[in-house]
Design a protein around this motif. Structure first.
Motif, PDB file in Angstrom:
ATOM      1  N   GLY A  52       0.815  -1.212   0.000  1.00  0.00           N
ATOM      2  CA  GLY A  52       0.000   0.000   0.000  1.00  0.00           C
ATOM      3  C   GLY A  52       0.848   1.261   0.000  1.00  0.00           C
ATOM      4  O   GLY A  52       0.531   2.239  -0.686  1.00  0.00           O
ATOM      5  N   GLU A  53       1.943   1.255   0.754  1.00  0.00           N
ATOM      6  CA  GLU A  53       2.843   2.410   0.794  1.00  0.00           C
ATOM      7  C   GLU A  53       3.514   2.637  -0.557  1.00  0.00           C
ATOM      8  O   GLU A  53       3.712   3.776  -0.982  1.00  0.00           O
ATOM      9  N   LEU A  58       2.279   1.829  -3.503  1.00  0.00           N
ATOM     10  CA  LEU A  58       1.252   2.393  -4.386  1.00  0.00           C
ATOM     11  C   LEU A  58       0.984   3.854  -4.060  1.00  0.00           C
ATOM     12  O   LEU A  58       0.846   4.685  -4.966  1.00  0.00           O
ATOM     13  N   ASP A  59       0.906   4.186  -2.770  1.00  0.00           N
ATOM     14  CA  ASP A  59       0.698   5.585  -2.369  1.00  0.00           C
ATOM     15  C   ASP A  59       1.812   6.476  -2.911  1.00  0.00           C
ATOM     16  O   ASP A  59       1.551   7.578  -3.411  1.00  0.00           O
ATOM     17  N   TYR A  61       1.324   7.088  -6.563  1.00  0.00           N
ATOM     18  CA  TYR A  61       0.198   8.005  -6.781  1.00  0.00           C
ATOM     19  C   TYR A  61       0.582   9.451  -6.469  1.00  0.00           C
ATOM     20  O   TYR A  61       0.096  10.379  -7.108  1.00  0.00           O
ATOM     21  N   GLU A  62       1.452   9.648  -5.497  1.00  0.00           N
ATOM     22  CA  GLU A  62       1.822  10.989  -5.035  1.00  0.00           C
ATOM     23  C   GLU A  62       2.959  11.620  -5.832  1.00  0.00           C
ATOM     24  O   GLU A  62       3.423  12.714  -5.482  1.00  0.00           O
ATOM     25  N   GLN A  69      -6.678  -3.785  -5.216  1.00  0.00           N
ATOM     26  CA  GLN A  69      -5.958  -2.841  -4.369  1.00  0.00           C
ATOM     27  C   GLN A  69      -5.270  -1.766  -5.205  1.00  0.00           C
ATOM     28  O   GLN A  69      -5.267  -0.597  -4.837  1.00  0.00           O
ATOM     29  N   SER A 123      -7.847   0.733  -6.441  1.00  0.00           N
ATOM     30  CA  SER A 123      -8.390   1.539  -5.345  1.00  0.00           C
ATOM     31  C   SER A 123      -7.435   2.666  -4.962  1.00  0.00           C
ATOM     32  O   SER A 123      -7.861   3.714  -4.495  1.00  0.00           O
ATOM     33  N   LYS A 124      -6.141   2.481  -5.185  1.00  0.00           N
ATOM     34  CA  LYS A 124      -5.136   3.504  -4.861  1.00  0.00           C
ATOM     35  C   LYS A 124      -4.807   4.385  -6.064  1.00  0.00           C
ATOM     36  O   LYS A 124      -4.584   5.576  -5.924  1.00  0.00           O
ATOM     37  N   ILE A 125      -4.739   3.767  -7.252  1.00  0.00           N
ATOM     38  CA  ILE A 125      -4.384   4.485  -8.485  1.00  0.00           C
ATOM     39  C   ILE A 125      -5.395   4.087  -9.553  1.00  0.00           C
ATOM     40  O   ILE A 125      -5.172   3.147 -10.329  1.00  0.00           O
TER      41      ILE A 125
END
Length: 129
Positions: free
Chosen positions: A25-26, A28-29, A32-33, A54, A57-59
């Motif tokens: 998740g980190e 992917l975050d 995205y950032e 997943q 949902s993040k990107i």
């Protein structure tokens, strides 16, 4: 799309994953950032855990492909050739790499300034950045 993103060379970040690790998740975050305007994210899933839900949902605009039968990172990463076209640069990542928000921008700037064909980011320890 801004006029700046039309001028920015297209970059495809290719994240090769074996499954849903604790840090996925980190990772992917961080993708995205990214502050780079013309970045496409492609996730290539080598594992038995399905990561598409997943990832999206993040990107939401990310593409997800499967390479469960691949023999390694390189073979899985090569599947991106059939998924995208028109990239000026590719950024290949493993599932344990978290990028600083300006990493792609800095890499592209350096590539253009030095006319480099291959670049790599500075790699730091996960627990001691």
């Amino acid at each position: 799309m801004t006029s700046e993103s039309k001028l920015a060379p297209p970059v495809v970040a290719v994240l090769v994953t074996d499954g849903l690790g604790a840090w996925f998740g980190e990772v992917l975050d961080a993708l995205y950032e990214q502050d780079y305007e013309n970045l496409q994210v492609v996730v290539v899933d080598r594992g038995h855990d399905r990561v598409a839900e997943q990832v999206v949902s993040k990107i939401p605009e990310a593409a997800v492909g499967e390479a469960a039968s691949s023999k390694g990172f390189g073979e899985a990463a090569n599947t991106v050739q059939s998924m995208v076209e028109g990239a000026a640069f590719y950024l290949f990542l493993r599932e344990d790499a978290v990028l600083a928000p300006d990493a792609v921008t800095l890499l592209v700037d350096e590539a253009l300034e030095s006319n480099a064909g291959i670049l790599g980011p500075k790699v730091l320890d996960w627990n001691d950045p």
